[in-house]
Design a protein around this motif. Structure first.
Motif, PDB file in Angstrom:
ATOM      1  N   GLU A 159      25.279 -13.255 -16.523  1.00 50.56           N
ATOM      2  CA  GLU A 159      25.588 -13.466 -15.096  1.00 50.56           C
ATOM      3  C   GLU A 159      26.913 -14.227 -14.984  1.00 50.56           C
ATOM      4  OE1 GLU A 159      24.431 -12.440 -12.362  1.00 50.56           O
ATOM      5  OE2 GLU A 159      22.405 -11.716 -12.734  1.00 50.56           O
ATOM      6  N   ILE A 160      27.986 -13.567 -15.373  1.00 50.18           N
ATOM      7  CA  ILE A 160      29.277 -14.237 -15.478  1.00 50.18           C
ATOM      8  C   ILE A 160      29.845 -14.635 -14.118  1.00 50.18           C
ATOM      9  CG2 ILE A 160      29.791 -13.124 -17.658  1.00 50.18           C
ATOM     10  CD1 ILE A 160      31.509 -11.156 -16.223  1.00 50.18           C
ATOM     11  N   GLY A 161      29.408 -13.979 -13.058  1.00 44.61           N
ATOM     12  CA  GLY A 161      29.907 -14.322 -11.734  1.00 44.61           C
ATOM     13  C   GLY A 161      29.540 -15.726 -11.302  1.00 44.61           C
ATOM     14  N   HIS A 162      28.580 -16.328 -12.012  1.00 47.39           N
ATOM     15  CA  HIS A 162      28.108 -17.644 -11.593  1.00 47.39           C
ATOM     16  C   HIS A 162      28.421 -18.747 -12.593  1.00 47.39           C
ATOM     17  CE1 HIS A 162      26.366 -15.700  -8.188  1.00 47.39           C
ATOM     18  NE2 HIS A 162      25.821 -14.819  -8.998  1.00 47.39           N
ATOM     19  N   MET A 163      29.338 -18.462 -13.535  1.00 45.60           N
ATOM     20  CA  MET A 163      29.878 -19.573 -14.314  1.00 45.60           C
ATOM     21  C   MET A 163      30.815 -20.355 -13.388  1.00 45.60           C
ATOM     22  SD  MET A 163      32.632 -17.801 -16.860  1.00 45.60           S
ATOM     23  CE  MET A 163      33.842 -16.632 -16.264  1.00 45.60           C
ATOM     24  N   LYS A 164      30.948 -21.632 -13.642  1.00 49.90           N
ATOM     25  CA  LYS A 164      31.698 -22.499 -12.736  1.00 49.90           C
ATOM     26  C   LYS A 164      33.172 -22.588 -13.158  1.00 49.90           C
ATOM     27  CE  LYS A 164      27.829 -23.165 -10.670  1.00 49.90           C
ATOM     28  NZ  LYS A 164      27.152 -22.008 -11.258  1.00 49.90           N
ATOM     29  N   VAL A 165      34.052 -22.377 -12.169  1.00 50.87           N
ATOM     30  CA  VAL A 165      35.482 -22.485 -12.431  1.00 50.87           C
ATOM     31  C   VAL A 165      36.115 -23.647 -11.670  1.00 50.87           C
ATOM     32  CG1 VAL A 165      35.782 -20.054 -13.018  1.00 50.87           C
ATOM     33  CG2 VAL A 165      36.009 -20.772 -10.640  1.00 50.87           C
ATOM     34  N   VAL A 166      35.387 -24.228 -10.688  1.00 42.64           N
ATOM     35  CA  VAL A 166      35.856 -25.392  -9.942  1.00 42.64           C
ATOM     36  C   VAL A 166      34.676 -26.324  -9.720  1.00 42.64           C
ATOM     37  CG1 VAL A 166      36.842 -26.248  -7.773  1.00 42.64           C
ATOM     38  CG2 VAL A 166      37.656 -24.088  -8.735  1.00 42.64           C
ATOM     39  N   LYS A 167      34.817 -27.574 -10.137  1.00 40.70           N
ATOM     40  CA  LYS A 167      33.737 -28.539  -9.949  1.00 40.70           C
ATOM     41  C   LYS A 167      33.520 -28.803  -8.452  1.00 40.70           C
ATOM     42  CE  LYS A 167      32.212 -33.158 -11.395  1.00 40.70           C
ATOM     43  NZ  LYS A 167      31.828 -33.624 -10.053  1.00 40.70           N
ATOM     44  N   ASP A 168      32.275 -28.647  -7.996  1.00 38.54           N
ATOM     45  CA  ASP A 168      31.932 -28.877  -6.587  1.00 38.54           C
ATOM     46  C   ASP A 168      32.853 -28.090  -5.654  1.00 38.54           C
ATOM     47  OD1 ASP A 168      29.918 -30.673  -7.353  1.00 38.54           O
ATOM     48  OD2 ASP A 168      31.335 -32.336  -7.410  1.00 38.54           O
ATOM     49  N   GLY A 169      33.152 -26.867  -6.032  1.00 38.37           N
ATOM     50  CA  GLY A 169      34.085 -26.036  -5.262  1.00 38.37           C
ATOM     51  C   GLY A 169      33.426 -25.286  -4.120  1.00 38.37           C
ATOM     52  N   LYS A 170      33.997 -24.139  -3.782  1.00 38.45           N
ATOM     53  CA  LYS A 170      33.498 -23.346  -2.662  1.00 38.45           C
ATOM     54  C   LYS A 170      32.045 -22.938  -2.894  1.00 38.45           C
ATOM     55  CE  LYS A 170      38.022 -21.243  -1.671  1.00 38.45           C
ATOM     56  NZ  LYS A 170      38.769 -19.954  -1.608  1.00 38.45           N
ATOM     57  N   THR A 171      31.301 -22.804  -1.807  1.00 40.71           N
ATOM     58  CA  THR A 171      29.901 -22.395  -1.904  1.00 40.71           C
ATOM     59  C   THR A 171      29.814 -20.905  -2.169  1.00 40.71           C
ATOM     60  OG1 THR A 171      29.224 -24.139  -0.381  1.00 40.71           O
ATOM     61  CG2 THR A 171      27.676 -22.338  -0.736  1.00 40.71           C
ATOM     62  N   CYS A 172      28.999 -20.553  -3.149  1.00 35.73           N
ATOM     63  CA  CYS A 172      28.793 -19.166  -3.534  1.00 35.73           C
ATOM     64  C   CYS A 172      27.555 -18.610  -2.824  1.00 35.73           C
ATOM     65  CB  CYS A 172      28.616 -19.089  -5.055  1.00 35.73           C
ATOM     66  SG  CYS A 172      28.325 -17.429  -5.700  1.00 35.73           S
ATOM     67  N   GLY A 173      27.422 -17.302  -2.813  1.00 30.84           N
ATOM     68  CA  GLY A 173      26.250 -16.675  -2.220  1.00 30.84           C
ATOM     69  C   GLY A 173      24.962 -17.046  -2.915  1.00 30.84           C
ATOM     70  N   CYS A 174      25.055 -17.527  -4.158  1.00 31.64           N
ATOM     71  CA  CYS A 174      23.858 -17.937  -4.892  1.00 31.64           C
ATOM     72  C   CYS A 174      23.362 -19.308  -4.455  1.00 31.64           C
ATOM     73  CB  CYS A 174      24.138 -17.943  -6.393  1.00 31.64           C
ATOM     74  SG  CYS A 174      25.192 -19.305  -6.955  1.00 31.64           S
ATOM     75  N   GLY A 175      24.174 -20.005  -3.648  1.00 24.61           N
ATOM     76  CA  GLY A 175      23.787 -21.325  -3.172  1.00 24.61           C
ATOM     77  C   GLY A 175      24.424 -22.467  -3.936  1.00 24.61           C
ATOM     78  N   GLN A 176      25.018 -22.177  -5.097  1.00 23.77           N
ATOM     79  CA  GLN A 176      25.692 -23.217  -5.868  1.00 23.77           C
ATOM     80  C   GLN A 176      27.172 -23.237  -5.506  1.00 23.77           C
ATOM     81  OE1 GLN A 176      24.632 -22.366  -9.984  1.00 23.77           O
ATOM     82  NE2 GLN A 176      22.792 -23.631  -9.794  1.00 23.77           N
ATOM     83  N   ASN A 177      27.886 -24.187  -6.057  1.00 20.40           N
ATOM     84  CA  ASN A 177      29.303 -24.367  -5.708  1.00 20.40           C
ATOM     85  C   ASN A 177      30.216 -24.147  -6.908  1.00 20.40           C
ATOM     86  OD1 ASN A 177      28.785 -25.181  -2.976  1.00 20.40           O
ATOM     87  ND2 ASN A 177      28.128 -27.172  -3.763  1.00 20.40           N
TER      88      ASN A 177
END
Length: 313
Positions: A159-177
């Motif tokens: 699930e590479i789309g949900h690895m983090k590239v910015v700490k506490d960044g923009k909100t993703c559709g998965c609910g994480q940032n």
């Protein structure tokens, strides 16, 4: 020659195809999924369509069925949850399909299926290791290594789309940032462009969409950039930099022979591939770039069907 049934189960439409062992699509059909009718009725409709496709081509009854699913899949059988419709969690779809058809069935996540298809029949054919990145509304992906998909203990591997590239960044559709998808998908590029256009209307892109921000698509940005629009070129710089950052992380961890870019973004071709290749030098250990091939996926709309069949090859 052996023939297989490949099924790409989508939230709205389901693609069903007959494929031979060399990856040639012999017959296919798209039907409405109608998932609200419950899982049993949906599978029955899919199975009836599959049998008709076989009869139309007078092919001997096939022996295996592969299905791509929008959700995490464990052990090519149990679906943790369905991303686009309300079927029960932890459903053993393999068991249900085999009971209905009497034929061996394997289930896998749809993004993994696309990766498997490109690895066996497509752009990465002949490579021992490849990562396919499907860039569209979101970012899906699959990791193919030494002949196997990496799906993990619970089916969320790749699930590479949900690895983090910015700490506490923009909100993703998965609910994480801070997810890769929140910065480098086609939809995130459009959102970034819309925010910039609110502050700057003096550019070709704004004129091309007649000032209607709601009609903006990623394609408009690439088209305007080709016409020399500096505003749009800056947006592509933004997009390609985040894509290079995410891909660089994957290269440093997996070190594959080939990266395959698929999905709607791949239609931009060299407009996006060339800046990614240049920017990868910032984010990747040099040995991981040696002999690396970056390609555009070649299976297109047949990727899900062929990828499902590739589970058996």
């Amino acid at each position: 020659m052996k023939h297989y049934i490949g099924i790409d189960l989508g939230g709205t439409n389901t693609k069903i195809g007959v494929v031979d062992s060399e990856g040639n699509l012999i017959n296919s059909k798209i039907i409405k999924t109608h998932s609200h009718q419950n899982v049993n009725k949906t599978l029955e409709r899919i199975w009836e369509t599959a049998k008709k496709l076989i009869l139309e081509k007078e092919i001997p009854l096939f022996s295996v069925v592969g299905i791509g699913i929008p959700g995490p899949v464990k052990n090519q059988s149990t679906v943790g949850f369905f991303a686009n419709f309300d079927w029960e969690r932890n459903l053993n779809l393999k068991e249900k399909m085999e009971k209905l058809s009497g034929i061996e069935t394997r289930i896998e996540n749809d993004a993994n299926i696309i990766a498997q298809g490109e690895a066996i029949f497509g752009a990465a054919k002949g490579k021992k290791s490849s990562i396919t990145i499907a860039i569209g509304t979101g970012i899906g992906g699959g990791i193919f290594y030494n002949g196997n998909l990496i799906s993990g203990m619970s089916g969320v591997g790749g699930e590479i789309g949900h690895m983090k590239v910015v700490k506490d960044g923009k909100t993703c559709g998965c609910g994480q940032n801070g997810c890769f998808e929140a910065y480098a998908s086609a939809s995130s590029l459009v959102k970034e462009a819309q925010e910039r256009l609110k502050l700057n209307e003096d550019n070709l892109l704004f004129k091309e969409i007649n000032g209607n921000l709601g009609e903006l698509e990623a394609k408009n940005i690439f088209d305007a950039a080709r016409k020399g629009d500096e505003f749009s070129k800056d947006l592509i710089e933004y997009e390609s930099d985040y894509l290079a950052l995410g891909i660089g992380n994957l290269l440093n961890i997996i070190n594959p022979e080939c990266i395959v870019i698929s999905g709607g973004m791949s239609l931009a071709g060299d407009e996006i591939l060339l800046p990614i290749k240049e920017k990868l030098k910032k984010y990747t250990m040099p040995p991981a770039l040696e002999n690396l091939e970056i390609k555009v996926g070649v299976l297109g709309n047949e990727a899900g069907i062929k990828g499902a069949v590739a589970l058996f090859i």
